[in-house]
Design a protein around this motif. Structure first.
Motif, PDB file in Angstrom:
ATOM      1  N   ILE A  64     -23.293   2.754  -1.262  1.00 26.05           N
ATOM      2  CA  ILE A  64     -24.658   3.079  -1.680  1.00 26.05           C
ATOM      3  C   ILE A  64     -24.640   3.593  -3.122  1.00 26.05           C
ATOM      4  CG2 ILE A  64     -26.617   4.627  -1.294  1.00 26.05           C
ATOM      5  CD1 ILE A  64     -26.502   2.518   0.808  1.00 26.05           C
ATOM      6  N   HIS A  65     -23.683   4.458  -3.434  1.00 25.82           N
ATOM      7  CA  HIS A  65     -23.584   5.021  -4.778  1.00 25.82           C
ATOM      8  C   HIS A  65     -23.344   3.936  -5.823  1.00 25.82           C
ATOM      9  CE1 HIS A  65     -21.149   7.430  -7.920  1.00 25.82           C
ATOM     10  NE2 HIS A  65     -22.431   7.532  -8.182  1.00 25.82           N
ATOM     11  N   SER A  66     -22.349   3.086  -5.605  1.00 29.03           N
ATOM     12  CA  SER A  66     -22.012   2.059  -6.591  1.00 29.03           C
ATOM     13  C   SER A  66     -23.123   1.033  -6.747  1.00 29.03           C
ATOM     14  CB  SER A  66     -20.712   1.363  -6.190  1.00 29.03           C
ATOM     15  OG  SER A  66     -20.837   0.740  -4.928  1.00 29.03           O
ATOM     16  N   VAL A  73     -25.292  14.519  -3.665  1.00 28.06           N
ATOM     17  CA  VAL A  73     -25.197  13.922  -2.327  1.00 28.06           C
ATOM     18  C   VAL A  73     -24.405  12.624  -2.378  1.00 28.06           C
ATOM     19  CG1 VAL A  73     -26.551  12.839  -0.490  1.00 28.06           C
ATOM     20  CG2 VAL A  73     -27.291  14.998  -1.449  1.00 28.06           C
ATOM     21  N   LEU A  74     -24.490  11.911  -3.485  1.00 24.85           N
ATOM     22  CA  LEU A  74     -23.782  10.638  -3.634  1.00 24.85           C
ATOM     23  C   LEU A  74     -22.332  10.812  -4.064  1.00 24.85           C
ATOM     24  CD1 LEU A  74     -26.605   8.597  -5.401  1.00 24.85           C
ATOM     25  CD2 LEU A  74     -25.648   8.103  -3.145  1.00 24.85           C
ATOM     26  N   LEU A  99     -30.938  -2.354   1.270  1.00 24.41           N
ATOM     27  CA  LEU A  99     -29.672  -1.804   0.797  1.00 24.41           C
ATOM     28  C   LEU A  99     -28.942  -1.054   1.908  1.00 24.41           C
ATOM     29  CD1 LEU A  99     -27.770  -1.137  -1.586  1.00 24.41           C
ATOM     30  CD2 LEU A  99     -29.202   0.848  -2.059  1.00 24.41           C
ATOM     31  N   ILE A 100     -29.688  -0.257   2.676  1.00 20.16           N
ATOM     32  CA  ILE A 100     -29.075   0.479   3.785  1.00 20.16           C
ATOM     33  C   ILE A 100     -28.509  -0.482   4.830  1.00 20.16           C
ATOM     34  CG2 ILE A 100     -29.491   2.145   5.644  1.00 20.16           C
ATOM     35  CD1 ILE A 100     -31.792   3.265   3.938  1.00 20.16           C
ATOM     36  N   LEU A 101     -29.285  -1.507   5.161  1.00 20.50           N
ATOM     37  CA  LEU A 101     -28.816  -2.497   6.131  1.00 20.50           C
ATOM     38  C   LEU A 101     -27.562  -3.206   5.633  1.00 20.50           C
ATOM     39  CD1 LEU A 101     -32.219  -4.049   7.253  1.00 20.50           C
ATOM     40  CD2 LEU A 101     -30.472  -3.192   8.815  1.00 20.50           C
ATOM     41  N   ARG A 102     -27.599  -3.661   4.402  1.00 16.45           N
ATOM     42  CA  ARG A 102     -26.498  -4.453   3.854  1.00 16.45           C
ATOM     43  C   ARG A 102     -25.215  -3.637   3.707  1.00 16.45           C
ATOM     44  NH1 ARG A 102     -28.941  -5.758  -0.294  1.00 16.45           N
ATOM     45  NH2 ARG A 102     -27.915  -4.573  -1.945  1.00 16.45           N
ATOM     46  N   GLN A 103     -25.339  -2.409   3.175  1.00 11.91           N
ATOM     47  CA  GLN A 103     -24.139  -1.630   2.900  1.00 11.91           C
ATOM     48  C   GLN A 103     -23.567  -0.947   4.146  1.00 11.91           C
ATOM     49  OE1 GLN A 103     -22.905  -2.543   0.493  1.00 11.91           O
ATOM     50  NE2 GLN A 103     -24.292  -2.812  -1.221  1.00 11.91           N
ATOM     51  N   SER A 104     -24.381  -0.661   5.125  1.00 13.04           N
ATOM     52  CA  SER A 104     -23.830  -0.144   6.386  1.00 13.04           C
ATOM     53  C   SER A 104     -22.993  -1.223   7.062  1.00 13.04           C
ATOM     54  CB  SER A 104     -24.950   0.334   7.310  1.00 13.04           C
ATOM     55  OG  SER A 104     -25.847  -0.718   7.627  1.00 13.04           O
TER      56      SER A 104
END
Length: 366
Positions: free
Chosen positions: A197-199, A219-220, A117-122
């Motif tokens: 990340i939030h959505s 944080v989100l 998720l971090i890789l994809r959304q960044s």
């Protein structure tokens, strides 16, 4: 005298596994099995004989596990050579997305979800902001997931090596920033990353989102600014080589593990990012093993990804962009030269005699 990770695990793993067995996963056991068997008869190998002194030499196979500090050196050199050959003649930037501390524990609970998720959304955040600025043009870049800090603590973040050239696939035009040392503003990029990340957590992983604490949900929220860094990286070669040190390797280099102190603690070299000075830290063997296991990724998880016109299926687009930049073709990578396998006694060449079969199958807990 340097300390080997396999020796450390051989001395302390059984006790550590007994005490912390409720925290261990199959991926942890698999990593330990591979490291303990690395370059031993357990994995088999090859038998050679020197042409000069007739001495026999046993070359046992490496485990090639990405958490083993002894493996991956050749793969690292090959990867670096291939990526350097693909560098474009434009200024490059290093963009770093860091997950807030409040959310990092989720990566340890759901690594198969959070890390991709971090890789994809960044990547999506960078493409979105770039497309808005450049009227739909898209970037090509390489993303590398890191899960550790200088003291091998858990610190998940993503580094992106980004050329300052966006390509519009419909108009077949190249967009370059007016200032070679400026790519985009970091604040909208950070807000877009947080929003994605939030959505995604809320809509695609409600089972995780519903269990978030009030502090994690805050944080989100849009009120919180996340940490995104953009650094000018010159031609990109230095930044690429920096990332390559961690591409095919463990969370620490084998030479950093230097032994035990008189109290039996493990001694580890580290360099402060704030001062640039090197120091030696001491960790209890169980604490060292715990930190090392934090960076054992789930089997099959890819931590290196190429996006946009740097993707594997975009070679024609990449060649077209090179033509727009005044270059014809892509240079061949300068792969490392093969070093002859020679005798340690007399330096003579070695002749292969036979294969050595593995002693046992790598199954079951160590």
């Amino acid at each position: 005298m340097a300390l080997d990770l396999a020796d450390l695990l051989g001395a302390h793993w059984e006790n550590y596994a007994h005490v912390h067995r409720h925290q261990l996963t199959n991926d942890h056991y698999r990593a330990v099995r591979r490291v303990l068997a690395c370059r031993t008869p357990a994995l088999g190998g090859r038998l050679y004989q020197c042409d000069g002194c007739k001495e026999k030499h046993y070359a046992y196979h490496s485990c090639n596990h990405r958490s083993c500090p002894r493996c991956g050196a050749l793969d690292q050199q090959i990867w670096t050579a291939k990526q350097e050959a693909r560098l474009l003649p434009v200024p490059y930037f290093m963009v770093t997305f860091t997950l807030p501390e409040e959310l990092r524990h989720l990566c340890l609970i759901h690594p198969e979800i959070l890390y991709p998720l971090i890789l994809r959304q960044s990547a999506a955040a960078l493409q979105d902001i770039c497309a808005t600025k450049n009227h739909g043009a898209r970037l090509g870049f390489t993303s590398v997931l890191h899960t550790w800090g200088r003291q091998i603590q858990h610190h998940p973040h993503v580094h992106l090596i980004v050329p300052s050239a966006a390509f519009h696939p419909k108009h077949r035009t190249l967009h370059r920033p007016a200032n070679d040392k400026f790519l985009i503003h970091y604040q909208p990029l950070a807000q877009r990353f947080r929003s994605l990340i939030h959505s995604t957590l809320k809509n695609e992983h409600p089972e995780i989102y519903q269990k978030l604490t009030p502090k994690q949900r805050h944080v989100l929220s849009p009120a919180k600014t996340w940490n995104v860094q953009l650094q000018h990286a010159g031609s990109g070669r230095t930044a690429l080589r920096y990332l390559a040190r961690y591409v095919q390797r463990s969370a620490f280099a084998a030479k950093r593990l230097i032994g035990y102190d008189p109290k039996g603690n493990v001694l580890l070299h580290w360099t402060s990012s704030a001062t640039g000075k090197t120091a030696i830290m001491d960790l209890h063997p169980h604490e060292f093993i715990r930190r090392w296991l934090l960076h054992v990724l789930p089997k099959g998880l890819t931590r290196i990804r190429h996006y946009g016109y740097l993707g594997s299926a975009a070679r024609k687009t990449r060649l077209y962009i090179r033509a727009l930049l005044g270059e014809l073709g892509e240079p061949a990578p300068k792969l490392p030269e093969t070093i002859p396998f020679t005798c340690d006694c007399c330096g003579g060449l070695l002749t292969f005699l036979r294969e050595i079969k593995p002693i046992y199958q790598m199954r079951g807990p160590p």
